[in-house]
Design a protein around this motif. Sequence first.
Motif, PDB file in Angstrom:
ATOM      1  N   ASN A  31      62.702   0.500-133.089  1.00  0.00           N
ATOM      2  CA  ASN A  31      62.152   1.270-131.979  1.00  0.00           C
ATOM      3  C   ASN A  31      61.339   0.413-131.107  1.00  0.00           C
ATOM      4  O   ASN A  31      61.122   0.126-130.030  1.00  0.00           O
ATOM      5  CB  ASN A  31      61.768   2.502-132.175  1.00  0.00           C
ATOM      6  CG  ASN A  31      62.786   3.513-132.674  1.00  0.00           C
ATOM      7  OD1 ASN A  31      63.968   3.341-132.276  1.00  0.00           O
ATOM      8  ND2 ASN A  31      62.373   4.577-133.142  1.00  0.00           N
ATOM      9  N   THR A  32      60.493  -0.596-132.027  1.00  0.00           N
ATOM     10  CA  THR A  32      59.508  -1.439-131.364  1.00  0.00           C
ATOM     11  C   THR A  32      60.098  -2.662-130.788  1.00  0.00           C
ATOM     12  O   THR A  32      59.535  -3.504-129.880  1.00  0.00           O
ATOM     13  CB  THR A  32      58.506  -1.969-132.551  1.00  0.00           C
ATOM     14  OG1 THR A  32      59.179  -2.658-133.493  1.00  0.00           O
ATOM     15  CG2 THR A  32      57.839  -0.558-132.994  1.00  0.00           C
ATOM     16  N   PHE A  33      61.632  -3.020-131.071  1.00  0.00           N
ATOM     17  CA  PHE A  33      62.050  -4.190-130.559  1.00  0.00           C
ATOM     18  C   PHE A  33      62.505  -3.677-128.991  1.00  0.00           C
ATOM     19  O   PHE A  33      62.850  -2.808-128.638  1.00  0.00           O
ATOM     20  CB  PHE A  33      63.335  -4.568-131.322  1.00  0.00           C
ATOM     21  CG  PHE A  33      63.136  -5.187-132.709  1.00  0.00           C
ATOM     22  CD1 PHE A  33      63.711  -6.486-132.823  1.00  0.00           C
ATOM     23  CD2 PHE A  33      62.686  -4.468-133.565  1.00  0.00           C
ATOM     24  CE1 PHE A  33      63.182  -7.131-133.761  1.00  0.00           C
ATOM     25  CE2 PHE A  33      62.357  -5.117-134.874  1.00  0.00           C
ATOM     26  CZ  PHE A  33      62.713  -6.440-134.935  1.00  0.00           C
ATOM     27  N   ASP A  34      62.347  -4.756-128.218  1.00  0.00           N
ATOM     28  CA  ASP A  34      62.677  -4.827-126.704  1.00  0.00           C
ATOM     29  C   ASP A  34      64.426  -4.593-126.513  1.00  0.00           C
ATOM     30  O   ASP A  34      65.039  -5.137-127.418  1.00  0.00           O
ATOM     31  CB  ASP A  34      62.072  -5.805-125.918  1.00  0.00           C
ATOM     32  CG  ASP A  34      60.898  -5.916-125.926  1.00  0.00           C
ATOM     33  OD1 ASP A  34      60.071  -5.036-126.179  1.00  0.00           O
ATOM     34  OD2 ASP A  34      60.260  -7.190-125.838  1.00  0.00           O
ATOM     35  N   SER A  35      64.541  -4.063-125.592  1.00  0.00           N
ATOM     36  CA  SER A  35      66.162  -3.908-125.365  1.00  0.00           C
ATOM     37  C   SER A  35      66.621  -5.148-125.071  1.00  0.00           C
ATOM     38  O   SER A  35      66.038  -5.815-124.148  1.00  0.00           O
ATOM     39  CB  SER A  35      66.605  -2.699-124.400  1.00  0.00           C
ATOM     40  OG  SER A  35      66.089  -1.283-124.950  1.00  0.00           O
TER      41      SER A  35
END
Length: 467
Positions: A265-269
Amino acid sequence: MSRSNKSSRTRSDRTKKRIAGHLEKINLFAAGIDIGSESHFVAVPEELDEQPVRSFGCFTAELEAMADWLVQIGITTVVMESTGIYWIPAFEILESRGLDVKLVNARHVKNVAGRKSDVLDCQWLLQLHTYGLLNGAFRPDEQVCSLRSYRRQRDMLVSCRASHIQHMQKALRQMNLLLDNVVTDVTGKTGMTIIRAILSGQRNPVELAKHRDKHCKKSEAEIAKSLKGHYRDEHVFALRQAVELYDVYDEKIRICDKALEQKLNTFDSKDASDSSNPPGSDKPSKKRKSRCAPDFDVRAELNRVTGVDLTDIDGIDENTALKIISEIGLDMSRWSSCKRFASWLGLCPGTKISGGKVLNRKSKRLPSAAATAFRMAAYALANSKSALGAFYRRKRSQLGAPKAITATAHKLARLVYSMLKNGSGFIDEGQEQYEQKYRSRVLKNLKQKAKDMGFSLTPIEPAVQTG
């Protein structure tokens, strides 16, 4: 001095300059570290310090003192060997101080034959790095490294849980309870319900068989027949402990799944304009979810992070895709081409030539988790009706299974590289289309060979059957 001697001296000076240019010092403020389990030996240029070789312990305070010393004397780049896991604390502390730290393969820095010591090793590392003769090993960014650690921890837990499943099966076999003969998986709903009923004191085979799930292929009578055995106390005790340990690891795996989900969830889209609807999330997956897959929607998270759906590739499920991403990261610019990427994975033919003769073409043996994932995905294509499955079966008939797996894994790696780098999708052309293209290609080559030899190919008309 005669003119001839002067000319000869001038040519000699030019030759020396050219040779000196070949070994030009590139990294003037470099340091070499020989990593050990109890101490690290550090070598720096003699011009920077009166004591150019020092030894530091492995405690955190001593590692910080080492970093302070290197920064104080002006070191900008550090090289070290990848010795076990002992290099990790030193690497992280030095990197946090702003130093350019390179991790190199021990095979690439092997010293010449002769005396060997920790002092000589660190000085040899410094000498090679000063002349720019060492290349740093691949290491993804910090975010991917953290994801990789969580994923590797989960794999370790799954492996430990599998050993206790074997202990459960052993205890059941010792009691002559042939539960694994009537259920596909003893850890499934039917199997675990029966095992827990046995541990609660139930011994009647008919009553135990009533826990059969409706999706089980075997009937209650067959299951009851397999559950008549000898319930010895020591075997029941072993079964109980195996189930308890299985439950412990199962719980730890669920906790690890939550940590994995939070990290993803911490990764950017990939597409910030439409992060709520990642590509490929609107269509259901055609592949069956693996029992070993994490307990959350891995496919949707990976689609959001990568911008593509890697599970569209036959043989790659969500668990394999997670393993690949956690090992190689998201930045494909680290490799200039898909050929370099496949070579880094060790999925390319080797080059061992001596005297103009090819000795062998074996691929490199590398302990790469990503290459292992690609090979497992290739092996899963044995019965696939896709174009990749047809490719694997054709290569297997020509080269054998091991080489066919490597060749197919190479093709899968190129596809993943192209999708991640270009953001393109994957469309399977199908087995029939692949076979047709292959047949057309073979026919074209045969016609060209016949033409070069002065012949022509003529198709054979099918025989007409008469009644």
